[in-house]
Design a protein around this motif. Structure first.
Motif, PDB file in Angstrom:
ATOM      1  N   UNK A 228    -127.204  60.817  39.208  1.00 32.46           N
ATOM      2  CA  UNK A 228    -126.653  59.540  38.841  1.00 32.46           C
ATOM      3  C   UNK A 228    -127.184  59.872  37.287  1.00 32.46           C
ATOM      4  N   UNK A 229    -125.996  59.760  36.302  1.00 34.79           N
ATOM      5  CA  UNK A 229    -126.410  60.094  35.267  1.00 34.79           C
ATOM      6  C   UNK A 229    -127.215  58.931  34.262  1.00 34.79           C
ATOM      7  N   UNK A 230    -126.930  57.732  34.605  1.00 33.37           N
ATOM      8  CA  UNK A 230    -127.591  56.685  34.032  1.00 33.37           C
ATOM      9  C   UNK A 230    -128.922  56.162  34.770  1.00 33.37           C
ATOM     10  N   UNK A 231    -129.254  56.244  35.993  1.00 34.72           N
ATOM     11  CA  UNK A 231    -130.551  55.942  36.545  1.00 34.72           C
ATOM     12  C   UNK A 231    -131.458  57.200  36.846  1.00 34.72           C
ATOM     13  N   UNK A 232    -130.830  58.364  36.639  1.00 37.63           N
ATOM     14  CA  UNK A 232    -131.580  59.591  36.875  1.00 37.63           C
ATOM     15  C   UNK A 232    -131.881  59.927  38.439  1.00 37.63           C
ATOM     16  N   UNK A 233    -131.374  59.055  39.298  1.00 35.89           N
ATOM     17  CA  UNK A 233    -131.558  59.155  40.790  1.00 35.89           C
ATOM     18  C   UNK A 233    -130.799  60.555  41.051  1.00 35.89           C
ATOM     19  N   UNK A 234    -131.589  61.251  41.998  1.00 40.03           N
ATOM     20  CA  UNK A 234    -130.927  62.606  42.217  1.00 40.03           C
ATOM     21  C   UNK A 234    -131.298  62.667  44.006  1.00 40.03           C
ATOM     22  N   UNK A 235    -129.887  62.769  44.728  1.00 38.75           N
ATOM     23  CA  UNK A 235    -130.228  62.898  46.087  1.00 38.75           C
ATOM     24  C   UNK A 235    -129.483  64.100  46.687  1.00 38.75           C
ATOM     25  N   UNK A 236    -129.923  64.383  47.724  1.00 37.89           N
ATOM     26  CA  UNK A 236    -129.155  65.718  48.490  1.00 37.89           C
ATOM     27  C   UNK A 236    -127.913  65.118  49.249  1.00 37.89           C
ATOM     28  N   UNK A 237    -126.765  65.757  48.745  1.00 39.21           N
ATOM     29  CA  UNK A 237    -125.536  65.420  49.580  1.00 39.21           C
ATOM     30  C   UNK A 237    -125.453  66.004  51.058  1.00 39.21           C
TER      31      UNK A 237
END
Length: 493
Positions: A228-237
């Motif tokens: 997520x560009x704006x929250x910085x959250x990264x998850x595995x798809x």
């Protein structure tokens, strides 16, 4: 292709072209931190149908097609001009929207434009490497014209920026850096002027796959990652969205076609058919290609168009003979989105009396509808090769060895891109005896060949199709679509 390892490598490289098919953001964070005074307005309508459509959508040939948001509609246009750079060129081209006139702005090094708003043109310069950029700049727009003399240096990436792996929305610049199999994901905050994500080895990214709304997708150690560009959250798809891994029962995406519409991404899954193996050599056995849908909100996947549905469609519309079905190879070649419909171009091959035959058929499905397929007769007829031009000839399949096969083409090219309710095609024009760009209006049914004098010619540029269509679609695939051996050389590249 030359074996599974090389196949995976090629797919990963080509997938990066998706970034240049993505629609832009309005240059503001969700907290209202502005860096872009871009265009204001609503999403455009789809060819007179009254449906809102994703602005500039490819990628429709082909890449992700991000929805238009309130505010800026295009990544490479402002109110007055389109800005673009051609492959391995030292020029930024300023194309005036009002009359189509152009100004070429010469740079000292090869340049790639990566974002445009009403105030700035963001671009990268290649100073040290052939395929890598290293310097990021922006130049102001004064009096509706780019003032390159007032350019500002933003930052230097000492490890180099992969030219195909770049996405910018006016607030963030996302890219990969480093060696291909040891590359890393980076996100640079253009307002704060610093790298804010991806600064250690755990942020490995072999490739950026594309952008969808506020999200970018890249390959990491754990598979495909959604950032997520704006929250910085990264998850595995989830693994069913993994374009490169077909081991241990995971489903592999087989091609470059990944498209975004609203909260959903559409993609192809499974392995290509026997004709694909026969034409491109040494592709592993696998299941038929089917269409999947990935939902952003809950990270879920489902199959929306099955091989059985495609088979039934082709039989009903007379593209294959049910009594000889096993002689045919057919698969969804390219996906497109326009308005509320997902379009699928089918490739159909068979051999008859030692002659290779090829044909195309196009259908669509309403996104979120009842799942029924609609035959796109008008589009299919545009791609059809007129009877008078259907002649057996030697189709060259290996340029280096000058080897070919006897072939008969019932189609004369294919669809490449959809934008603003129009489909852009590359077709053989027998009257002018050359391969040409053509345009079909999905609403009115109007068809015409285009030249650079037509404003519609530049619609695919608005969200950055150039200069990477060649890499994005694959030179070999486009060349094999054509009912001749003429060079595939046209200005979109």
């Amino acid at each position: 292709m030359m074996g599974r390892k090389n196949q995976i490598l090629i797919v990963m490289v080509i997938l990066t072209g998706l970034l240049f098919a993505c629609s832009g953001e309005e240059g503001k964070s969700r907290q209202g931190q502005a860096s872009d005074s871009g265009i204001t307005g609503q999403a455009v309508t789809d060819g007179g149908t009254g449906q809102k459509t994703a602005s500039g959508g490819i990628a429709g040939a082909t890449g992700m097609d991000a929805s238009a948001k309130k505010g800026k509609k295009y990544r490479f246009c402002n109110k007055y001009c389109l800005y673009y750079s051609e492959e391995f060129s030292r020029y930024i081209i300023e194309h005036k929207l009002s009359d189509g006139t152009e100004r070429k702005i010469e740079m000292d090094y090869n340049v790639i434009v990566c974002y445009v708003d009403n105030d700035w043109v963001y671009y990268m310069l290649n100073m040290d490497y052939y395929h890598f950029q290293s310097e990021v700049y922006r130049a102001p727009i004064k009096g509706k014209k780019l003032d390159i003399k007032k350019a500002e240096h933003i930052f230097t990436e000492k490890s180099g920026i992969h030219s195909e792996d770049v996405y910018c929305d006016g607030r963030y610049l996302v890219y990969t850096t480093g060696e291909f199999f040891d590359s890393s994901f980076r996100k640079y905050d253009l307002k704060e002027k610093r790298i804010i994500d991806g600064q250690d080895n755990e942020d490995m990214a072999a490739s950026l796959y594309g952008a969808a709304g506020d999200f970018v997708f890249y390959s990491g150690y754990d598979g495909v990652m959604r950032h997520d560009l704006y929250t910085g959250e990264t998850i595995e798809v989830s693994s069913s969205f993994d374009p490169t891994n077909d081991e241990d029962g995971q489903i592999a995406m087989t091609d470059t076609d990944v498209f975004y519409a609203g909260d959903d991404i559409f993609y192809k899954e499974g392995a290509e058919g026997e004709s694909y193996r026969r034409r491109y050599i040494d592709v592993d056995e696998g299941d038929p290609v089917e269409i999947g849908q990935y939902h952003l909100a809950d990270n879920s996947n489902k199959k929306i168009i099955t091989h059985y549905q495609m088979r039934r469609f082709l039989i009903q519309e007379g593209f294959i003979d049910a009594a000889r079905e096993k002689e045919y190879e057919y698969y969804p070649q390219r996906l497109f989105i326009s308005g509320h419909r997902l379009y699928v171009q089918m490739n159909i091959n068979w051999t008859e009396k030692k002659v290779f035959h090829q044909n195309k058929a196009i259908f669509s499905q309403k996104i979120g509808g009842n799942g029924k397929l609609r035959y796109e007769k008008g589009l299919t007829e545009c791609v059809a090769n007129p009877k008078k031009d259907q002649k057996v000839f030697e189709k060259i399949t290996d340029d280096e060895e000058d080897e070919g096969i006897d072939a008969l083409y019932l189609s004369r090219g294919g669809c490449l891109y959809m934008a603003e309710g129009k489909c852009f095609m590359y077709l053989y024009d027998s009257q002018q005896r050359k391969n040409r760009v053509a345009c079909y209006n999905l609403g009115s049914g109007e068809f015409r060949f285009l030249t650079k004098k037509d404003p519609d010619w530049y619609l695919p540029y608005y969200n950055g199709v150039q200069p990477y269509w060649k890499a994005f679609l694959g030179y070999t695939e486009i060349r094999m679509d054509m009912p001749n051996n003429r060079s595939v050389d046209w200005p979109y590249w």
